[in-house]
Design a protein around this motif. Sequence first.
Motif, PDB file in Angstrom:
ATOM      1  N   ARG A 155       3.408  -3.549 -11.640  1.00 40.05           N
ATOM      2  CA  ARG A 155       4.495  -3.925 -12.539  1.00 40.05           C
ATOM      3  C   ARG A 155       4.373  -3.247 -13.892  1.00 40.05           C
ATOM      4  O   ARG A 155       5.357  -3.131 -14.621  1.00 40.05           O
ATOM      5  CB  ARG A 155       4.548  -5.443 -12.719  1.00 40.05           C
ATOM      6  N   THR A 156       3.169  -2.785 -14.261  1.00 39.10           N
ATOM      7  CA  THR A 156       3.013  -2.054 -15.517  1.00 39.10           C
ATOM      8  C   THR A 156       3.092  -0.547 -15.308  1.00 39.10           C
ATOM      9  O   THR A 156       2.855   0.227 -16.238  1.00 39.10           O
ATOM     10  CB  THR A 156       1.670  -2.400 -16.191  1.00 39.10           C
ATOM     11  N   GLY A 157       3.407  -0.122 -14.088  1.00 36.43           N
ATOM     12  CA  GLY A 157       3.615   1.292 -13.824  1.00 36.43           C
ATOM     13  C   GLY A 157       2.371   2.070 -13.458  1.00 36.43           C
ATOM     14  O   GLY A 157       2.394   3.306 -13.421  1.00 36.43           O
ATOM     15  N   VAL A 158       1.279   1.386 -13.156  1.00 37.81           N
ATOM     16  CA  VAL A 158       0.043   2.070 -12.769  1.00 37.81           C
ATOM     17  C   VAL A 158       0.146   2.513 -11.308  1.00 37.81           C
ATOM     18  O   VAL A 158       0.487   1.699 -10.441  1.00 37.81           O
ATOM     19  CB  VAL A 158      -1.172   1.135 -12.942  1.00 37.81           C
ATOM     20  N   PRO A 159      -0.132   3.774 -10.985  1.00 36.56           N
ATOM     21  CA  PRO A 159      -0.145   4.219  -9.584  1.00 36.56           C
ATOM     22  C   PRO A 159      -1.384   3.677  -8.877  1.00 36.56           C
ATOM     23  O   PRO A 159      -2.467   4.259  -8.951  1.00 36.56           O
ATOM     24  CB  PRO A 159      -0.168   5.746  -9.697  1.00 36.56           C
ATOM     25  N   VAL A 160      -1.231   2.565  -8.199  1.00 33.38           N
ATOM     26  CA  VAL A 160      -2.365   1.837  -7.642  1.00 33.38           C
ATOM     27  C   VAL A 160      -3.152   2.681  -6.644  1.00 33.38           C
ATOM     28  O   VAL A 160      -4.386   2.619  -6.589  1.00 33.38           O
ATOM     29  CB  VAL A 160      -1.875   0.530  -6.977  1.00 33.38           C
ATOM     30  N   ASN A 161      -2.463   3.491  -5.854  1.00 33.13           N
ATOM     31  CA  ASN A 161      -3.154   4.285  -4.837  1.00 33.13           C
ATOM     32  C   ASN A 161      -4.063   5.346  -5.442  1.00 33.13           C
ATOM     33  O   ASN A 161      -4.896   5.931  -4.747  1.00 33.13           O
ATOM     34  CB  ASN A 161      -2.143   4.939  -3.898  1.00 33.13           C
ATOM     35  N   GLU A 162      -3.923   5.597  -6.745  1.00 30.20           N
ATOM     36  CA  GLU A 162      -4.775   6.585  -7.401  1.00 30.20           C
ATOM     37  C   GLU A 162      -6.021   5.970  -8.030  1.00 30.20           C
ATOM     38  O   GLU A 162      -6.855   6.689  -8.592  1.00 30.20           O
ATOM     39  CB  GLU A 162      -3.970   7.334  -8.467  1.00 30.20           C
ATOM     40  N   LEU A 163      -6.164   4.653  -7.952  1.00 23.88           N
ATOM     41  CA  LEU A 163      -7.351   3.990  -8.499  1.00 23.88           C
ATOM     42  C   LEU A 163      -8.476   4.073  -7.470  1.00 23.88           C
ATOM     43  O   LEU A 163      -8.790   3.117  -6.765  1.00 23.88           O
ATOM     44  CB  LEU A 163      -7.032   2.537  -8.844  1.00 23.88           C
ATOM     45  N   THR A 164      -9.080   5.237  -7.394  1.00 24.83           N
ATOM     46  CA  THR A 164     -10.084   5.529  -6.373  1.00 24.83           C
ATOM     47  C   THR A 164     -11.483   5.439  -6.962  1.00 24.83           C
ATOM     48  O   THR A 164     -11.753   5.980  -8.039  1.00 24.83           O
ATOM     49  CB  THR A 164      -9.858   6.939  -5.803  1.00 24.83           C
ATOM     50  N   THR A 165     -12.382   4.768  -6.266  1.00 19.50           N
ATOM     51  CA  THR A 165     -13.764   4.650  -6.727  1.00 19.50           C
ATOM     52  C   THR A 165     -14.577   5.846  -6.244  1.00 19.50           C
ATOM     53  O   THR A 165     -14.079   6.726  -5.541  1.00 19.50           O
ATOM     54  CB  THR A 165     -14.392   3.348  -6.216  1.00 19.50           C
ATOM     55  N   ALA A 166     -15.857   5.860  -6.596  1.00 22.16           N
ATOM     56  CA  ALA A 166     -16.711   7.010  -6.289  1.00 22.16           C
ATOM     57  C   ALA A 166     -16.794   7.299  -4.799  1.00 22.16           C
ATOM     58  O   ALA A 166     -16.911   8.463  -4.387  1.00 22.16           O
ATOM     59  CB  ALA A 166     -18.113   6.775  -6.858  1.00 22.16           C
ATOM     60  N   ASP A 167     -16.731   6.260  -3.966  1.00 19.30           N
ATOM     61  CA  ASP A 167     -16.841   6.483  -2.519  1.00 19.30           C
ATOM     62  C   ASP A 167     -15.481   6.627  -1.843  1.00 19.30           C
ATOM     63  O   ASP A 167     -15.386   6.613  -0.615  1.00 19.30           O
ATOM     64  CB  ASP A 167     -17.642   5.362  -1.861  1.00 19.30           C
ATOM     65  N   GLY A 168     -14.416   6.757  -2.647  1.00 17.47           N
ATOM     66  CA  GLY A 168     -13.090   6.966  -2.087  1.00 17.47           C
ATOM     67  C   GLY A 168     -12.315   5.702  -1.785  1.00 17.47           C
ATOM     68  O   GLY A 168     -11.209   5.764  -1.232  1.00 17.47           O
ATOM     69  N   SER A 169     -12.852   4.543  -2.151  1.00 14.45           N
ATOM     70  CA  SER A 169     -12.161   3.283  -1.891  1.00 14.45           C
ATOM     71  C   SER A 169     -11.025   3.077  -2.883  1.00 14.45           C
ATOM     72  O   SER A 169     -11.097   3.509  -4.037  1.00 14.45           O
ATOM     73  CB  SER A 169     -13.140   2.108  -1.989  1.00 14.45           C
TER      74      SER A 169
END
Length: 417
Positions: free
Chosen positions: A164-178
């Motif tokens: 809802r704040t416009g953050v591309p959630v699918n791009e929030l990737t951790t070090a192991d790709g999660s």
Amino acid sequence: MTVRRSAAALATTAVLLGAAAPVAVAAPSPSPSAELPAGLYGTTDPTYDGVWRQSLAFLAQKIEYVTPSTQAVEWLADQQCDSGAFTSYRADASKPCDASTVMDTNATAVAVQALVEINQRREDANNGADWLKSVQNEDGGWGYNPGSPSDANSTSIVIGALARTGVPVNELTTADGSTPYTALQSLAIPCGDEDGGAFAYQPGKKGELTANPDATAASVLGLMGKGIASGTSNAVKDPSCTKGDDLSPEQTAQNGSFFLADTLKKSPYLEQAPMPGAEDTEPQPDYGNTADAVVALAASGHTDKAEASVAWLQKNATGWAKQGGPAATAQLILAAHATGADARSFGGVDLVKQLNTMGPSPAATALPSPTPTGPQPSSGTDSDDSGLSLGWLIGIGLLAGTGIGFLLSMRRKKQQP
């Protein structure tokens, strides 16, 4: 429903069940011992749900064309710490948050969603979103408090806030790709297994997954990138359970809808375990979880599968909502909105008017035009892009005997059914 809401609803359930399900000890008093802030919604002790119920009230009011008062909005904004995080409730908001302050991802996420939807204090909402991003776990998800193990409900509500704040959630990737989506998908029970399509709240001690309807409803919204105030989506084919190890978030969400639709086909309401000490040991209706499931089904394009449950809520849940206060009333308004029902005449009750009387007088109110007879988009809320039930708590007697220490430990983990 999270434990935060469960604590507020304990007395409500005892009142509704009455002689049919007496409890071992008296229910907690609905009145707090200290005077409540003038801008706060509700009359019960806000220690564990103050920010939550205030935010749900705003979300429900907004979709019904009601603008919260400046006093109420300022109260919520003042609850925020300088870091951007919210706690469940700060009795003295003038005192700065410090290392001893218990930050709450759920309270932060719902407050962010509320501020975005009412289109006020957007900078505060963005600061809250930034804090949420900073406490993401390595598995891609979020726990109830920073650093605690990820769970389905916390991860889902945070996804809704970030989206809802416009953050591309699918791009929030951790070090192991999660990602947040893979964190949720790891909690899905595979199709073909018992309770296939459902989600667990968290894995068991041996990694086993136990179906949890509330976690399932939340995960459906989360995997679709939607917030709590979700309207109906365009109708899709009947939900089905898709097998496979490489499913998209949308496919995994539809699997969750399949489980919810199949469960509600057998009975129009979800159930909760009986209260500790009750003579009636049979499961009891779970009003809040049923409302959440209705929202999830509508948001995933299956409003028709929720019709019987909406009718059941109209007939049976208005007393629960009145006793439960602003959060419970808001849940029914959100369920009505998602399915095109009239929240101003829901089972003969004007839920919007009821909610408005539970807090400061709104700054403005307006009736929708035309009066909705089906799913309607609301001003400021994306009905297509934009959720939670009472799990039993262990022993009201224990609650009274162990006090704050017990609640602080319980609020970290939702009870599995």
